[in-house]
Design a protein around this motif. Sequence first.
Motif, PDB file in Angstrom:
ATOM      1  N   THR A   1     -61.812 -54.920 -31.159  1.00 42.14           N
ATOM      2  CA  THR A   1     -60.696 -54.001 -31.002  1.00 42.14           C
ATOM      3  C   THR A   1     -59.660 -54.595 -30.055  1.00 42.14           C
ATOM      4  O   THR A   1     -60.018 -55.008 -28.933  1.00 42.14           O
ATOM      5  CB  THR A   1     -61.187 -52.662 -30.439  1.00 42.14           C
ATOM      6  OG1 THR A   1     -62.176 -52.146 -31.322  1.00 42.14           O
ATOM      7  CG2 THR A   1     -60.037 -51.671 -30.329  1.00 42.14           C
TER       8      THR A   1
ATOM      9  N   VAL B   1     -50.955 -54.732 -35.526  1.00 42.61           N
ATOM     10  CA  VAL B   1     -52.242 -54.882 -34.828  1.00 42.61           C
ATOM     11  C   VAL B   1     -52.022 -55.348 -33.393  1.00 42.61           C
ATOM     12  O   VAL B   1     -52.701 -54.886 -32.462  1.00 42.61           O
ATOM     13  CB  VAL B   1     -53.151 -55.862 -35.608  1.00 42.61           C
ATOM     14  CG1 VAL B   1     -54.415 -56.179 -34.797  1.00 42.61           C
ATOM     15  CG2 VAL B   1     -53.531 -55.261 -36.955  1.00 42.61           C
TER      16      VAL B   1
ATOM     17  N   TYR C   1     -53.373 -43.504 -32.180  1.00 43.19           N
ATOM     18  CA  TYR C   1     -54.059 -44.777 -32.436  1.00 43.19           C
ATOM     19  C   TYR C   1     -54.857 -44.693 -33.746  1.00 43.19           C
ATOM     20  O   TYR C   1     -54.786 -45.590 -34.593  1.00 43.19           O
ATOM     21  CB  TYR C   1     -54.996 -45.084 -31.265  1.00 43.19           C
ATOM     22  CG  TYR C   1     -55.612 -46.463 -31.288  1.00 43.19           C
ATOM     23  CD1 TYR C   1     -55.040 -47.508 -30.571  1.00 43.19           C
ATOM     24  CD2 TYR C   1     -56.759 -46.727 -32.033  1.00 43.19           C
ATOM     25  CE1 TYR C   1     -55.599 -48.774 -30.596  1.00 43.19           C
ATOM     26  CE2 TYR C   1     -57.322 -47.977 -32.063  1.00 43.19           C
ATOM     27  CZ  TYR C   1     -56.744 -49.005 -31.336  1.00 43.19           C
ATOM     28  OH  TYR C   1     -57.299 -50.257 -31.370  1.00 43.19           O
TER      29      TYR C   1
ATOM     30  N   LEU D   1     -51.214 -52.484 -31.363  1.00 45.77           N
ATOM     31  CA  LEU D   1     -52.384 -51.663 -31.023  1.00 45.77           C
ATOM     32  C   LEU D   1     -53.013 -52.125 -29.708  1.00 45.77           C
ATOM     33  O   LEU D   1     -53.742 -51.368 -29.058  1.00 45.77           O
ATOM     34  CB  LEU D   1     -53.420 -51.714 -32.152  1.00 45.77           C
ATOM     35  CG  LEU D   1     -53.063 -50.948 -33.427  1.00 45.77           C
ATOM     36  CD1 LEU D   1     -54.104 -51.223 -34.516  1.00 45.77           C
ATOM     37  CD2 LEU D   1     -52.975 -49.458 -33.159  1.00 45.77           C
TER      38      LEU D   1
ATOM     39  N   TYR E   1     -60.645 -48.615 -34.922  1.00 43.34           N
ATOM     40  CA  TYR E   1     -60.295 -49.993 -35.320  1.00 43.34           C
ATOM     41  C   TYR E   1     -61.417 -50.605 -36.161  1.00 43.34           C
ATOM     42  O   TYR E   1     -61.149 -51.276 -37.170  1.00 43.34           O
ATOM     43  CB  TYR E   1     -60.033 -50.856 -34.092  1.00 43.34           C
ATOM     44  CG  TYR E   1     -59.577 -52.248 -34.469  1.00 43.34           C
ATOM     45  CD1 TYR E   1     -58.269 -52.474 -34.898  1.00 43.34           C
ATOM     46  CD2 TYR E   1     -60.458 -53.327 -34.445  1.00 43.34           C
ATOM     47  CE1 TYR E   1     -57.850 -53.739 -35.283  1.00 43.34           C
ATOM     48  CE2 TYR E   1     -60.044 -54.598 -34.828  1.00 43.34           C
ATOM     49  CZ  TYR E   1     -58.739 -54.794 -35.249  1.00 43.34           C
ATOM     50  OH  TYR E   1     -58.327 -56.048 -35.641  1.00 43.34           O
TER      51      TYR E   1
ATOM     52  N   CYS F   1     -54.262 -46.764 -37.323  1.00 37.15           N
ATOM     53  CA  CYS F   1     -55.365 -47.517 -37.946  1.00 37.15           C
ATOM     54  C   CYS F   1     -55.558 -47.107 -39.405  1.00 37.15           C
ATOM     55  O   CYS F   1     -55.807 -47.944 -40.280  1.00 37.15           O
ATOM     56  CB  CYS F   1     -56.662 -47.304 -37.159  1.00 37.15           C
ATOM     57  SG  CYS F   1     -56.723 -48.203 -35.587  1.00 37.15           S
TER      58      CYS F   1
END
Length: 509
Positions: free
Chosen positions: A476, A438, A453, A441, A491, A457
């Motif tokens: 996010t 995470v 992306y 990300l 997300y 997820c």
Amino acid sequence: MTTPSPAPDSWDLLVSAALVGTARRAVPETPDLPATGESEGAAALLDRAALATVRRLAGYTPARVDPIDPDPGPDLPEVGEQAVRRLEAILADRSELLPEWLELVAAAGLRAPAEHLPALLDRGARDSALRSAVAAAGGSRGRWLARFDPDWAYLLTESDPADVFDEDTWLHGTEGERRRMLGALRAADPARGRELLAAVWPDLRKAELRRRLLEAMETGLGPEDADLLETALDDKGANVRGLALSLLTRLPHSAHADRLRDHVRAHAGPGPKDTVVVTPVEPDEAGLLRDLALARPTGEIGLRERSEYLWTLVTRTPLDVWTDLLGTDPAGVLERVARSGDDELHDALLNAIGVQEDAVWARAALGLLEGRVTDRMVKAARGRRSLQLEPLLRVLPVGERCALVERSFGPGTGTRDVWSLLNAVPGPWTAKLVHQVVDRLGGKGWDRDQGGYRSVCLLVAERTPPELVHDLPRETPNLAAVGGGPSDHAYQSLLNTLRFRLDMHKELV
């Protein structure tokens, strides 16, 4: 003495006349019907047709059918109302979560709701990977229902932990029932199960039945089963031979395993400068091909066949032959093979590690990938050897494999490499790995890879323990980096899926 023929049904005569027309054919006599006011023409035909119609309807005799055996009654309690609503949502648009829902139901000792059993049976008919889970969650009612649709008959062949061996069913049951009986006996008395199968084996004419009964040998598999499996290696059916070979691969101390070791020693050995030399398998090596469950070719063979021979030999031979042959440990074997530049042998060895589920060899292979060059694992994941990485990681305990992956990528790792690597890591993931992903990300590069992306997820949503949802950021990560829009939705969808799964787990405890 002959039996007089029955008089023609007036209905058939009237229909025949109607098709021709009363202008060309007289209205037939209908002595079995009451007299009508008209005796000729279309009016007479229609009057008599009306009488015949009323008589046919009034005289209808319902067909006789055998009564259906009633449902024996539920053997397990049904899931609660919230779980039922959850299943409806999954069937509507979250089918990827159905295996997890079914697994939770079975683990909780519950059964799926009766009204949704047809939908679940249909899903199992379309997806064989779901069948055992559908059988477990459907319980006795599912098996009762499966008798009424040929597409659902697969459920009757799935083993049930409650099965109890019955000799009459074993001898006279359907193919599926016989398989279940043998499985039940193998679970209780493997030796007796082996004896029964060996006794009937010569008389089993259908290869598919032999294969399905041989599948039951997986339960309670032990060294004493080797002789029967050797017999199956000579079967005419390729699927039967292949299954026998798979089971023999799990018996590394059998005579078959020793013969495979001899075959490897005959075709491989130390080469110059710490390399490995391998000579090809020839098509006239009948004993070797038989031990690999391969048919002897009838003509010339090409590179593809030779590659198949080597791949099968390496995959099915106990890995200890290589350390003995080369006088080194697993890492040393892999290094020598890599030094030889023989990618085919190297890939076959990695495949053998996954098939034989050898953690020592898996650590050696992964250690070499990680140790020599930091990003070797990532490159392997996205390269043509990507399928080799997942079996290697699966062999290791959860914490060990996740820790290894945590060390394999950082802020500088490309977005596509992140997904390639994570896709090879079976779930569940540890909390530390989840947080690292995470955090990643929120890093750079995603604005140029929106698809990557979203894919990451989806992996996080699928493989993260759902209770970790409360520890993840609600917003996010670094929304500016991903440009908002689709990535923000991806997300938030991740969080929603984890909440959905968390509720699902709570409902099925």
